[in-house]
Design a protein around this motif. Structure first.
Motif, PDB file in Angstrom:
ATOM      1  N   LEU A 150     -34.506 -12.464  47.345  1.00 30.96           N
ATOM      2  CA  LEU A 150     -34.981 -11.156  47.811  1.00 30.96           C
ATOM      3  C   LEU A 150     -36.099 -10.645  46.905  1.00 30.96           C
ATOM      4  O   LEU A 150     -37.121 -10.150  47.398  1.00 30.96           O
ATOM      5  N   GLN A 178     -38.643 -12.717  53.362  1.00 30.61           N
ATOM      6  CA  GLN A 178     -38.237 -11.870  54.482  1.00 30.61           C
ATOM      7  C   GLN A 178     -37.096 -12.470  55.292  1.00 30.61           C
ATOM      8  O   GLN A 178     -36.295 -11.749  55.875  1.00 30.61           O
ATOM      9  N   PHE A 223     -33.964 -11.485  53.606  1.00 26.08           N
ATOM     10  CA  PHE A 223     -33.716 -10.077  53.863  1.00 26.08           C
ATOM     11  C   PHE A 223     -33.160  -9.888  55.274  1.00 26.08           C
ATOM     12  O   PHE A 223     -32.215  -9.125  55.475  1.00 26.08           O
ATOM     13  N   SER A 224     -33.729 -10.581  56.236  1.00 23.53           N
ATOM     14  CA  SER A 224     -33.241 -10.499  57.621  1.00 23.53           C
ATOM     15  C   SER A 224     -31.793 -10.956  57.712  1.00 23.53           C
ATOM     16  O   SER A 224     -30.995 -10.371  58.454  1.00 23.53           O
ATOM     17  N   TYR A 272     -29.692  -8.210  56.142  1.00 23.12           N
ATOM     18  CA  TYR A 272     -29.680  -7.083  57.077  1.00 23.12           C
ATOM     19  C   TYR A 272     -28.718  -7.361  58.231  1.00 23.12           C
ATOM     20  O   TYR A 272     -27.861  -6.531  58.552  1.00 23.12           O
ATOM     21  N   TRP A 288     -35.367  -3.238  50.488  1.00 25.40           N
ATOM     22  CA  TRP A 288     -36.543  -4.089  50.638  1.00 25.40           C
ATOM     23  C   TRP A 288     -37.705  -3.585  49.767  1.00 25.40           C
ATOM     24  O   TRP A 288     -38.354  -4.359  49.077  1.00 25.40           O
ATOM     25  N   GLU A 289     -37.942  -2.276  49.809  1.00 26.09           N
ATOM     26  CA  GLU A 289     -39.058  -1.710  49.054  1.00 26.09           C
ATOM     27  C   GLU A 289     -38.843  -1.793  47.543  1.00 26.09           C
ATOM     28  O   GLU A 289     -39.808  -1.936  46.796  1.00 26.09           O
ATOM     29  N   ARG A 298     -36.821  -4.083  45.970  1.00 25.16           N
ATOM     30  CA  ARG A 298     -36.123  -5.353  45.721  1.00 25.16           C
ATOM     31  C   ARG A 298     -36.352  -5.885  44.313  1.00 25.16           C
ATOM     32  O   ARG A 298     -35.485  -6.549  43.758  1.00 25.16           O
TER      33      ARG A 298
END
Length: 181
Positions: A13, A18, A21-22, A25, A57-58, A60
């Motif tokens: 991460l 991404q 992260f997906s 999530y 995410w922002e 991480r």
């Protein structure tokens, strides 16, 4: 990728992957929403979880590999839900006190105050653009969240926020003579 390998997940991460992260999530979204909805409404729970996931995410790069991501997510959701409850409770109390104080002081001065205020409010309401009226009614009378309104009107949450802000600003200007500064 195995979500149980906390260090690897966080390391990946932090590198900005991404896909991982997906995966995080998709794996945690529903359980977090379910957990959060034990504190707040389902709609608000979804907003809280989405905000938290965007925050993760922002920010991480700040994640710590030694801490459990799962524990962090659930603890953060709980704290955000409790903060939301506290904020809305305090806001409601302040608003009710202010309204009561305004109504007592002004209605004591003029017995026709309530009728005049209502008429001015209705006149201002009908002067609002249709889009602002619609958002205002859904928010204030139907007590829908901005996200729910956005979904129903098929617009962005930012659009709902903008319309609501414009409507409230319009009311403040049109009704300013009825309230003590």
């Amino acid at each position: 990728m195995n979500l149980n390998d906390n260090r690897l997940i966080i390391r990946t991460l932090k590198s900005g992957n991404q896909k991982v992260f997906s995966l995080v999530y998709a794996s945690y979204y529903k359980p977090l929403c379910l957990f959060c909805s034990s504190y707040v409404s389902s709609e608000e729970a979804e907003e809280i979880v989405q905000d938290l996931m965007m925050y993760v995410w922002e920010k991480r790069e700040l994640l710590v590999e030694d801490l459990s991501l799962k524990s962090f997510l659930f603890t953060s959701v709980r704290n955000r839900a409790l903060n939301s409850i506290t904020r809305s409770h305090i806001t409601r109390q302040v608003y009710e006190r202010y309204q009561n104080q305004q109504m007592k002081s002004l209605s004591a001065l003029d017995p026709n105050y309530s009728t005049e205020l209502f008429n001015a409010y209705m006149e201002a309401f009908h002067a609002l653009p249709k889009e602002q009226q619609e958002v205002y009614v859904m928010s204030r009378y139907k007590q829908l969240t901005h996200k729910a309104i956005a979904d129903m009107l098929e617009v962005s949450v930012q659009t709902v926020n903008y319309r609501m802000g414009k409507a409230l600003q319009f009311f403040r200007i049109r009704l300013r003579d009825f309230f003590l500064e």
